[in-house]
Design a protein around this motif. Structure first.
Motif, PDB file in Angstrom:
ATOM      1  N   MET A   1       0.841  -1.194   0.000  1.00 12.92           N
ATOM      2  CA  MET A   1       0.000   0.000   0.000  1.00 12.92           C
ATOM      3  C   MET A   1       0.881   1.251   0.000  1.00 12.92           C
ATOM      4  O   MET A   1       1.970   1.252   0.544  1.00 12.92           O
ATOM      5  N   LEU A   2       0.345   2.294  -0.563  1.00 13.85           N
ATOM      6  CA  LEU A   2       1.056   3.561  -0.701  1.00 13.85           C
ATOM      7  C   LEU A   2       1.164   4.272   0.638  1.00 13.85           C
ATOM      8  O   LEU A   2       0.206   4.320   1.416  1.00 13.85           O
ATOM      9  N   GLU A   3       2.320   4.837   0.945  1.00 17.90           N
ATOM     10  CA  GLU A   3       2.558   5.577   2.182  1.00 17.90           C
ATOM     11  C   GLU A   3       2.111   7.029   2.003  1.00 17.90           C
ATOM     12  O   GLU A   3       2.556   7.712   1.080  1.00 17.90           O
ATOM     13  N   THR A   4       1.223   7.494   2.877  1.00 18.85           N
ATOM     14  CA  THR A   4       0.681   8.852   2.767  1.00 18.85           C
ATOM     15  C   THR A   4       0.945   9.689   4.011  1.00 18.85           C
ATOM     16  O   THR A   4       0.350  10.750   4.186  1.00 18.85           O
ATOM     17  N   THR A   5       1.853   9.239   4.873  1.00 20.61           N
ATOM     18  CA  THR A   5       2.135   9.936   6.128  1.00 20.61           C
ATOM     19  C   THR A   5       2.592  11.375   5.898  1.00 20.61           C
ATOM     20  O   THR A   5       2.200  12.276   6.639  1.00 20.61           O
ATOM     21  N   GLU A   6       3.418  11.580   4.891  1.00 20.18           N
ATOM     22  CA  GLU A   6       3.919  12.932   4.625  1.00 20.18           C
ATOM     23  C   GLU A   6       2.762  13.877   4.276  1.00 20.18           C
ATOM     24  O   GLU A   6       2.739  15.029   4.708  1.00 20.18           O
ATOM     25  N   LEU A   7       1.790  13.390   3.532  1.00 24.23           N
ATOM     26  CA  LEU A   7       0.628  14.199   3.185  1.00 24.23           C
ATOM     27  C   LEU A   7      -0.190  14.541   4.430  1.00 24.23           C
ATOM     28  O   LEU A   7      -0.527  15.704   4.651  1.00 24.23           O
ATOM     29  N   GLY A  87      -2.957   4.547  -7.161  1.00 21.73           N
ATOM     30  CA  GLY A  87      -2.316   5.622  -6.413  1.00 21.73           C
ATOM     31  C   GLY A  87      -0.807   5.580  -6.588  1.00 21.73           C
ATOM     32  O   GLY A  87      -0.208   4.515  -6.647  1.00 21.73           O
ATOM     33  N   SER A  88      -0.183   6.759  -6.683  1.00 22.53           N
ATOM     34  CA  SER A  88       1.253   6.788  -6.933  1.00 22.53           C
ATOM     35  C   SER A  88       1.959   7.745  -5.984  1.00 22.53           C
ATOM     36  O   SER A  88       1.359   8.673  -5.443  1.00 22.53           O
ATOM     37  N   VAL A  89       3.239   7.494  -5.810  1.00 25.47           N
ATOM     38  CA  VAL A  89       4.072   8.365  -4.992  1.00 25.47           C
ATOM     39  C   VAL A  89       4.053   9.782  -5.571  1.00 25.47           C
ATOM     40  O   VAL A  89       4.032  10.758  -4.829  1.00 25.47           O
ATOM     41  N   ALA A  90       4.035   9.897  -6.880  1.00 26.62           N
ATOM     42  CA  ALA A  90       4.010  11.210  -7.523  1.00 26.62           C
ATOM     43  C   ALA A  90       2.752  11.992  -7.131  1.00 26.62           C
ATOM     44  O   ALA A  90       2.818  13.204  -6.912  1.00 26.62           O
ATOM     45  N   GLU A  91       1.619  11.307  -7.031  1.00 28.99           N
ATOM     46  CA  GLU A  91       0.374  11.978  -6.626  1.00 28.99           C
ATOM     47  C   GLU A  91       0.459  12.460  -5.184  1.00 28.99           C
ATOM     48  O   GLU A  91      -0.009  13.552  -4.860  1.00 28.99           O
ATOM     49  N   VAL A  92       1.048  11.662  -4.320  1.00 27.04           N
ATOM     50  CA  VAL A  92       1.237  12.071  -2.922  1.00 27.04           C
ATOM     51  C   VAL A  92       2.173  13.272  -2.872  1.00 27.04           C
ATOM     52  O   VAL A  92       1.877  14.268  -2.202  1.00 27.04           O
ATOM     53  N   ASP A  93       3.280  13.204  -3.576  1.00 23.33           N
ATOM     54  CA  ASP A  93       4.245  14.304  -3.598  1.00 23.33           C
ATOM     55  C   ASP A  93       3.608  15.587  -4.132  1.00 23.33           C
ATOM     56  O   ASP A  93       3.862  16.678  -3.608  1.00 23.33           O
ATOM     57  N   GLU A  94       2.793  15.458  -5.166  1.00 26.08           N
ATOM     58  CA  GLU A  94       2.119  16.625  -5.725  1.00 26.08           C
ATOM     59  C   GLU A  94       1.166  17.237  -4.702  1.00 26.08           C
ATOM     60  O   GLU A  94       1.117  18.456  -4.538  1.00 26.08           O
ATOM     61  N   ALA A  95       0.414  16.408  -3.988  1.00 28.66           N
ATOM     62  CA  ALA A  95      -0.517  16.906  -2.976  1.00 28.66           C
ATOM     63  C   ALA A  95       0.243  17.586  -1.835  1.00 28.66           C
ATOM     64  O   ALA A  95      -0.183  18.641  -1.348  1.00 28.66           O
ATOM     65  N   VAL A  96       1.353  17.013  -1.414  1.00 26.93           N
ATOM     66  CA  VAL A  96       2.179  17.633  -0.368  1.00 26.93           C
ATOM     67  C   VAL A  96       2.665  18.997  -0.848  1.00 26.93           C
ATOM     68  O   VAL A  96       2.639  19.983  -0.100  1.00 26.93           O
TER      69      VAL A  96
END
Length: 108
Positions: A1-7, A87-96
């Protein structure tokens, strides 16, 4: 599963700063930045969860509610990204990046 902690951490920090901000700062634009971000995060979550449907726009509940609205939208997006097969790391990074940019524009 994708990690979303930073977001979720970035959203928590911005929401906490909105809660701590004086009314004068909120009405000078910080709340508007928070609401615009909450709406964007909400729309992104809805597009993941309900592709092909028209996203609903989060209402303006006032300057004192925007931190809570931001928390809800951020948590929704984090969960949608975490559980989506695409879901992708890039999407999380973009949201952050969106969260950090909005906090910067808000002066928080």
């Amino acid at each position: 599963m994708l990690e979303t902690t930073e977001l979720t951490a970035a959203v928590d920090r911005f929401a906490d700063r909105l809660r701590a901000a004086p009314q004068s700062r909120l009405t000078r634009g910080a709340a508007a930045e928070g609401l615009a971000l909450a709406r964007e995060l909400s729309v992104r979550a809805q597009r993941i969860e309900e592709p092909g449907t028209q996203p609903r726009i989060m209402p303006d509940a006032g300057v004192f509610a925007v931190a809570d609205q931001l928390m809800v939208a951020g948590q929704d997006l984090a969960e949608a990204l975490r559980t989506a097969p695409s879901g992708s790391v890039a999407e999380v990074d973009e949201a952050v990046g969106l969260v950090r940019a909005a906090a910067g524009r808000a002066g928080l």
